[in-house]
Design a protein around this motif. Structure first.
Motif, PDB file in Angstrom:
ATOM      1  N   GLY A   1     -18.245  35.789 140.240  1.00  0.00           N
ATOM      2  CA  GLY A   1     -18.471  34.683 139.303  1.00  0.00           C
ATOM      3  C   GLY A   1     -17.722  34.848 138.016  1.00  0.00           C
ATOM      4  N   SER A   2     -17.440  36.108 137.625  1.00  0.00           N
ATOM      5  CA  SER A   2     -16.745  36.346 136.355  1.00  0.00           C
ATOM      6  C   SER A   2     -15.317  35.814 136.368  1.00  0.00           C
ATOM      7  CB  SER A   2     -16.731  37.849 136.052  1.00  0.00           C
ATOM      8  OG  SER A   2     -16.061  38.572 137.099  1.00  0.00           O
ATOM      9  N   ARG A   3     -14.801  35.577 137.559  1.00  0.00           N
ATOM     10  CA  ARG A   3     -13.425  35.078 137.651  1.00  0.00           C
ATOM     11  C   ARG A   3     -13.373  33.551 137.581  1.00  0.00           C
ATOM     12  NH1 ARG A   3     -10.540  36.962 142.876  1.00  0.00           N
ATOM     13  NH2 ARG A   3      -8.875  35.782 141.817  1.00  0.00           N
ATOM     14  N   MET A   4     -14.545  32.876 137.582  1.00  0.00           N
ATOM     15  CA  MET A   4     -14.552  31.410 137.649  1.00  0.00           C
ATOM     16  C   MET A   4     -15.346  30.831 136.475  1.00  0.00           C
ATOM     17  SD  MET A   4     -15.236  30.973 141.781  1.00  0.00           S
ATOM     18  CE  MET A   4     -16.685  32.043 141.745  1.00  0.00           C
ATOM     19  N   ASN A   5     -14.745  29.861 135.806  1.00  0.00           N
ATOM     20  CA  ASN A   5     -15.381  29.200 134.654  1.00  0.00           C
ATOM     21  C   ASN A   5     -15.496  27.715 134.947  1.00  0.00           C
ATOM     22  OD1 ASN A   5     -16.346  28.740 131.988  1.00  0.00           O
ATOM     23  ND2 ASN A   5     -14.285  28.057 131.394  1.00  0.00           N
TER      24      ASN A   5
END
Length: 501
Positions: free
Chosen positions: A466-470
């Protein structure tokens, strides 16, 4: 006593020769053998004379033979007038003992004779019996003709007494003649005139002309003898069939050496080159052509009839691996849309048609880095003509009506997006949600945010951190088409993936 000894000697030789015969196959033909020569007497006052004979005989074995002989001889006496000369006429039997078998070219022999004779001498007619021993030889000239030479010593025993006081006459006779054998040569099994010992083809049919080695004549040298050759003038080197005619493997009437289509099916009409006739030149032989009068240049199917092209891409359906290609899309020889960069996305859907080889791409055909997206109308570009904006529209990612629930086709597309993100683990992205202008601004903004979050949640379930997607929602604020048409509004309802530097 002397007479008895000579008769006993002749009988002994006869018996010994007869016992020497073998039981194998030998020449048993009857023959006739005339000869002419001379006769000589032991008495000093009797000169030489002439002699002639004729014999009829045959072999008793491979080394023995029997003859019936008639002989005439005449001797002059120097002290007597001609009418007092010695004349001798005999009829007798001969036994020949050969020293070579019946296949030899030269056959020396010993001869033992017994005879009954009539002699005219000194005006008296005398009679009696006689014996003889001699040597000779046969010289084979052909399977039927022999040259014959012999010399024999004869004892004639006189049975009467008169003016002639001698009881025995001693004579030499020498003869040169020939022998002719009747019938086929038993040493020539096929009767072609070539002895078996020289015959390389000993089973040649009767009457067939042969070479000196006994093999049938083959004038054109094709391996088929003339008596079997139905095409005796075949050119040298031509491959022929069993009848001596040029081979025609497919039986179309065109010899193999001229046949450009040597495997034509039976019954198919062919041209001079041996290939099936194709009257309309469409590549389908008449035998299989259901439309034999197709105009020149027409593309036809396997049945010879004009081929259909359902998608109009120029590739007939029977050759088209992609028969439902959209109109106007460039295709290859197989009828499938072109994919210039080989990334699996056809050019007409590929926003990055020059992707580097091996790069993992999004469903729009673009790699997340190092690629060149084709700019949309009005977009800013770099020095290479590539779009500066790193946003990629995830076409086909749709939601249920007025909802943030993904459709099943959308999930399939996001599966591919997830695999592409895994190929670039260091890249972070924005997931942007956009709507059309239907509804209030605030509602559309919230809907776009919820949809962006739904995409993130699905991709996280596919293993993307999830940290790679905003997720970001823009509502209706960034349209890419007119909201005045249904098509335009469809374009504006979209999800975009933006690569962050």
């Amino acid at each position: 006593m002397k007479k008895t000894r000579w008769i006993a000697l002749a009988a002994t030789l006869w018996a010994a020769a007869a016992s020497a015969q073998d039981a194998g196959k030998y020449d048993q033909r009857w023959y006739v053998s005339p000869s002419i020569g001379g006769v000589f007497a032991d008495k000093q006052d009797m000169n030489s004379g002439i002699a002639g004979s004729i014999s009829v005989g045959r072999a008793l074995g491979r080394y023995t033979g029997f003859e019936i002989e008639g002989n005439y001889s005449s001797l002059s006496v120097s002290s007597l007038p001609a009418e007092k000369d010695y004349e001798r006429l005999t009829l007798g039997a001969n036994l020949l003992q050969y020293f070579a078998n019946d296949k030899a070219d030269i056959r020396p022999f010993a001869i033992a004779s017994v005879n009954a004779h009539s002699i005219d001498f000194l005006g008296e007619s005398l009679s009696g019996a006689g014996v003889g021993l001699g040597l000779g030889s046969m010289f084979q000239m052909s399977p039927w003709w022999d040259l014959r030479f012999q010399a024999r010593y004869n004892l004639d025993f006189i049975s009467q007494e008169g003016i002639v006081q001698d009881a025995t006459f001693y004579l030499w006779d020498v003869g040169l003649g020939f022998r002719y054998k009747f019938g086929a040569d038993p040493n020539d099994s096929d009767g072609d005139g070539v002895p078996d010992s020289l015959d390389k083809c000993p089973n040649t049919p009767k009457g067939v002309t042969v070479y000196s080695d006994g093999c049938p004549v083959d004038t054109d040298g094709d391996g088929v003898p003339d008596y079997l050759d139905k095409c005796p003038g075949t050119p040298k080197g031509t491959v022929v069939n069993a009848s001596g005619c040029p081979a025609d493997s497919d039986g179309d009437g065109v010899p193999d050496e001229l046949d450009k289509c040597p495997n034509t099916p039976r019954g198919v009409m062919v041209g001079p080159d041996g290939c099936p006739i194709d009257s309309d030149g469409d590549g389908i032989p008449d035998a299989y052509d259901k439309c034999p009068n197709t105009p020149k240049g027409t593309i036809v199917g396997p049945d010879g009839c004009p081929a259909t092209d359902s998608d109009g891409d120029g590739i007939p359906d029977f050759m088209d691996k992609c028969p439902a290609t959209p109109k106007g899309v460039a295709v290859g020889p197989d009828g499938c849309p072109l994919d210039s960069d080989g990334d699996g996305i056809p050019d007409y859907l590929d926003e990055c048609p020059r992707t580097p080889p091996g790069a993992k791409v999004l469903p729009n055909g673009c790699a997340l880095t190092g690629d060149c997206r084709t700019p949309r109308p009005g977009e800013a570009v770099d020095a290479n003509g590539c779009a500066l904006d790193k946003n990629f529209i995830l076409r086909g990612v749709k939601f249920e009506f007025d909802s943030d629930r993904l459709t099943e086709p959308a999930k399939l597309i996001l599966n591919e997006v997830g695999e592409t993100l895994k190929a670039y683990p260091a890249i972070r992205v924005d997931l942007e949600g956009h709507t059309d202008s239907v509804g209030s601004d605030n509602y559309n903004l919230g809907l776009s945010e919820r949809r962006a979050n739904s995409v993130k949640t699905y991709l996280a379930g596919r293993g993307i951190p999830g940290s790679r997607m905003n997720p970001v929602g823009y509502g209706e604020t960034r349209p890419i088409d007119s909201n005045d048409t249904e098509i335009g509004r469809e374009e504006n309802r979209r999800v975009e993936l933006k690569v962050l530097e």
